[in-house]
Write a protein that holds these residues in place. Structure first.
Motif, PDB file in Angstrom:
ATOM      1  N   PHE A 142       0.882  -1.278  -0.032  1.00 40.50           N
ATOM      2  CA  PHE A 142       0.014   0.173  -0.028  1.00 40.50           C
ATOM      3  C   PHE A 142       0.730   1.114   0.003  1.00 40.50           C
ATOM      4  N   GLY A 143       0.295   2.480  -0.407  1.00 37.45           N
ATOM      5  CA  GLY A 143       1.066   3.584  -0.724  1.00 37.45           C
ATOM      6  C   GLY A 143       0.825   4.457   0.821  1.00 37.45           C
ATOM      7  N   ILE A 144       1.812   5.229   0.829  1.00 32.69           N
ATOM      8  CA  ILE A 144       2.353   6.290   2.049  1.00 32.69           C
ATOM      9  C   ILE A 144       1.611   7.784   1.421  1.00 32.69           C
ATOM     10  N   PRO A 145       0.854   8.520   2.093  1.00 37.33           N
ATOM     11  CA  PRO A 145       0.593   9.755   1.541  1.00 37.33           C
ATOM     12  C   PRO A 145       1.655  10.684   0.922  1.00 37.33           C
ATOM     13  N   VAL A 146       1.665  11.101   0.216  1.00 36.51           N
ATOM     14  CA  VAL A 146       2.872  11.912  -0.382  1.00 36.51           C
ATOM     15  C   VAL A 146       3.228  13.180   0.670  1.00 36.51           C
ATOM     16  N   ASP A 147       2.385  13.729   1.329  1.00 35.95           N
ATOM     17  CA  ASP A 147       2.516  14.726   1.920  1.00 35.95           C
ATOM     18  C   ASP A 147       2.972  14.374   3.415  1.00 35.95           C
ATOM     19  N   ARG A 148       3.050  13.010   3.517  1.00 36.71           N
ATOM     20  CA  ARG A 148       3.547  12.478   4.849  1.00 36.71           C
ATOM     21  C   ARG A 148       4.831  11.857   5.102  1.00 36.71           C
ATOM     22  N   ILE A 149       5.261  11.908   3.834  1.00 39.38           N
ATOM     23  CA  ILE A 149       6.648  11.103   3.505  1.00 39.38           C
ATOM     24  C   ILE A 149       7.974  11.788   4.341  1.00 39.38           C
ATOM     25  N   ASP A 150       8.058  13.193   4.221  1.00 40.76           N
ATOM     26  CA  ASP A 150       8.942  13.767   5.130  1.00 40.76           C
ATOM     27  C   ASP A 150       8.724  13.604   6.621  1.00 40.76           C
ATOM     28  N   VAL A 151       7.308  13.422   7.100  1.00 42.24           N
ATOM     29  CA  VAL A 151       7.360  13.295   8.389  1.00 42.24           C
ATOM     30  C   VAL A 151       7.658  11.827   9.013  1.00 42.24           C
ATOM     31  N   PHE A 152       7.167  10.755   7.956  1.00 38.02           N
ATOM     32  CA  PHE A 152       7.550   9.530   8.108  1.00 38.02           C
ATOM     33  C   PHE A 152       9.121   9.207   8.222  1.00 38.02           C
ATOM     34  N   ARG A 153       9.898   9.889   7.414  1.00 36.38           N
ATOM     35  CA  ARG A 153      11.181   9.969   7.247  1.00 36.38           C
ATOM     36  C   ARG A 153      11.885  10.461   8.439  1.00 36.38           C
ATOM     37  N   ASP A 154      11.466  11.572   9.038  1.00 37.10           N
ATOM     38  CA  ASP A 154      11.828  12.094  10.259  1.00 37.10           C
ATOM     39  C   ASP A 154      11.633  11.221  11.585  1.00 37.10           C
ATOM     40  N   ALA A 155      10.370  10.498  11.439  1.00 34.56           N
ATOM     41  CA  ALA A 155       9.918   9.582  12.612  1.00 34.56           C
ATOM     42  C   ALA A 155      10.995   8.473  12.699  1.00 34.56           C
TER      43      ALA A 155
END
Length: 204
Positions: A142-155
């Motif tokens: 499944f996909g990750i919302p594009v506007d949450r990728i930076d948040v995911f990366r930081d987390a």
């Protein structure tokens, strides 16, 4: 399990038994098989973030939940004992093809006909899906919302050169087939006569 049975049984599973963790030996098998996917120039420009247990998966959900329309995203609602996030690394491919035996010394991506770093990581993801079926597990890409990728990366401290192409949830299925499911899927699946073109695509 016979290979044709694995292919036939593969489907996206979205509900898992909450009381059954994926045994470590199966996690290792899934990840090992992922690394056996093909890659251009044997670049192997991928990395896999492994999240196990309710706490780590909850952190993933928190990072991937958009401010609006969260219900549209499986990433924001996934409940699974195991989530693997496959990442592609474009730089690994540009570096590999700048080596002497490849000869593209300027590291340009202009000549690449398609983003093989993402394609190859997709191959690795499919290897995980098929291995899960072979181990009597269920899985879903499944996909990750594009506007949450930076948040995911930081987390999760993901390095800048690695890009998540999606995620794979894995567990013991708790997603029984509804009556008529296979018949409905058969009706929706395009036949080979529609999608296969032998010799040429059309006249002319």
């Amino acid at each position: 399990m016979e290979f044709q049975d694995v292919v036939r049984r593969r489907r996206m599973i979205r509900r898992y038994d909450p009381d059954r963790a994926v045994p470590p030996e199966l996690v290792d098998r899934i990840l090992d098989n992922a690394t056996r996917a093909p890659s251009a120039g044997f670049s192997q420009g991928w990395g896999f973030l492994v999240l196990e247990g309710s706490d780590q998966v909850a952190r993933f959900r928190d990072a991937c939940t958009p401010a609006q329309d969260a219900d549209r995203w499986f990433a924001a609602n996934v409940e699974a004992p195991l989530v693997v996030v496959p990442h592609s690394n474009k730089s690994a491919y540009l570096d590999r093809y700048a080596e002497q035996d490849k000869g593209f010394t300027d590291r340009s991506d202009a000549w690449w006909p398609a983003p093989y770093w993402d394609i190859d990581t997709g191959f690795a993801s499919l290897m995980m899906l098929l291995t899960a079926v072979d181990a009597d597990l269920g899985a879903c890409f499944f996909g990750i919302p594009v506007d949450r990728i930076d948040v995911f990366r930081d987390a999760f401290g993901v390095p800048a050169e690695f890009h998540p192409i999606g995620a794979v949830s894995i567990g013991y299925p708790d997603d029984p087939l509804q009556p008529g499911y296979r018949e409905a899927v058969s009706r929706r699946r395009k036949s080979t006569d529609v999608v296969v073109h032998r010799g040429s695509w059309g006249e002319g």
